[in-house]
Scaffold this motif. Structure first.
Motif, mmCIF file in Angstrom:
data_model
loop_
_atom_site.group_PDB
_atom_site.id
_atom_site.type_symbol
_atom_site.label_atom_id
_atom_site.label_comp_id
_atom_site.label_asym_id
_atom_site.label_seq_id
_atom_site.Cartn_x
_atom_site.Cartn_y
_atom_site.Cartn_z
ATOM 1 N N UNK A 21 0.785 -1.229 0.003
ATOM 2 C CA UNK A 21 -0.246 -0.006 -0.199
ATOM 3 C C UNK A 21 0.850 1.151 -0.019
ATOM 4 N N UNK A 22 1.926 1.229 0.634
ATOM 5 C CA UNK A 22 3.193 2.222 0.772
ATOM 6 C C UNK A 22 3.249 2.670 -0.662
ATOM 7 N N UNK A 23 3.606 1.459 -1.506
ATOM 8 C CA UNK A 23 4.244 1.697 -2.841
ATOM 9 C C UNK A 23 2.999 2.336 -3.863
ATOM 10 N N UNK A 24 1.896 1.580 -3.560
ATOM 11 C CA UNK A 24 0.720 2.293 -4.354
ATOM 12 C C UNK A 24 0.461 3.722 -4.085
ATOM 13 N N UNK A 25 0.409 4.165 -3.120
ATOM 14 C CA UNK A 25 0.424 5.352 -2.364
ATOM 15 C C UNK A 25 1.348 6.235 -2.935
ATOM 16 N N UNK A 47 9.099 1.225 2.598
ATOM 17 C CA UNK A 47 9.647 1.144 4.054
ATOM 18 C C UNK A 47 8.529 1.762 5.056
ATOM 19 N N UNK A 48 8.182 3.035 4.767
ATOM 20 C CA UNK A 48 7.383 3.701 5.601
ATOM 21 C C UNK A 48 5.894 2.806 5.665
ATOM 22 N N UNK A 81 -7.256 2.209 4.275
ATOM 23 C CA UNK A 81 -6.051 2.833 3.975
ATOM 24 C C UNK A 81 -5.682 3.830 2.900
ATOM 25 N N UNK A 82 -6.076 2.713 1.752
ATOM 26 C CA UNK A 82 -5.973 3.648 0.213
ATOM 27 C C UNK A 82 -6.956 4.869 0.407
ATOM 28 N N UNK A 98 0.029 10.630 4.191
ATOM 29 C CA UNK A 98 0.329 9.300 5.281
ATOM 30 C C UNK A 98 -0.389 9.374 6.591
ATOM 31 N N UNK A 99 -0.736 10.743 7.001
ATOM 32 C CA UNK A 99 -1.631 10.974 7.979
ATOM 33 C C UNK A 99 -2.960 10.344 7.639
ATOM 34 N N UNK A 100 -3.532 10.667 6.741
ATOM 35 C CA UNK A 100 -4.986 10.196 6.469
ATOM 36 C C UNK A 100 -5.009 8.739 6.138
ATOM 37 N N UNK A 101 -3.991 8.367 5.520
ATOM 38 C CA UNK A 101 -3.842 6.804 5.412
ATOM 39 C C UNK A 101 -3.869 6.102 6.814
#
Length: 134
Positions: A21-25, A47-48, A81-82, A98-101
């Motif tokens: 999901x981090x990669x998609x974001x 990583x995040x 998350x998305x 990031x915060x909203x995810x």
């Protein structure tokens, strides 16, 4: 020992899904062309996402989602998350994303918990799990 193993498995699952999901974001933020030109940005998102997912998955799994089927818990929190990441991109840029995810993940977990508490075993029945009541 069983609780420790399950917690580690939840953390690993959350880390892997969080990384994806981090990669998609990050791809949504940078765009595919920019992500290929600057792959460090994509790796940062991976990583995040992995770190946040690895921390939040066991916490919410044990505290909020124990009565929710695993597939529904994973899918529901991933969608939250998305949705949160997209809203954050629109409203606040990369930091907002990031915060909203995180807020979307937690909001989905609370919603799933609330629905599970109100419906009792109905979530398990709808998800195809056998019930003991007749």
């Amino acid at each position: 020992m069983r609780i420790l193993i399950l917690t580690v498995l939840l953390a690993l699952t959350g880390g892997v899904i969080g990384a994806a999901l981090g990669a998609i974001t990050t791809l949504m933020m940078l765009g595919p062309a920019q992500a290929l030109l600057v792959p460090q940005g994509l790796w940062l998102g991976v990583y995040v996402g992995a770190i946040i997912g690895g921390i939040l998955a066991p916490l919410t799994g044990w505290l909020l989602l124990r009565q929710v089927p695993l597939g529904l818990a994973i899918g529901g929190t991933a969608l939250g998350t998305i949705a949160g990441a997209v809203a954050g991109l629109v409203l606040g840029g990369p930091t907002g994303s990031v915060i909203f995810a995180i807020a979307g993940f937690l909001g989905a977990a609370v919603l799933l918990r609330t629905v599970a508490a109100r419906t009792g075993h109905a979530l398990r029945t709808r998800a195809g799990y056998p019930t003991t009541s007749r």
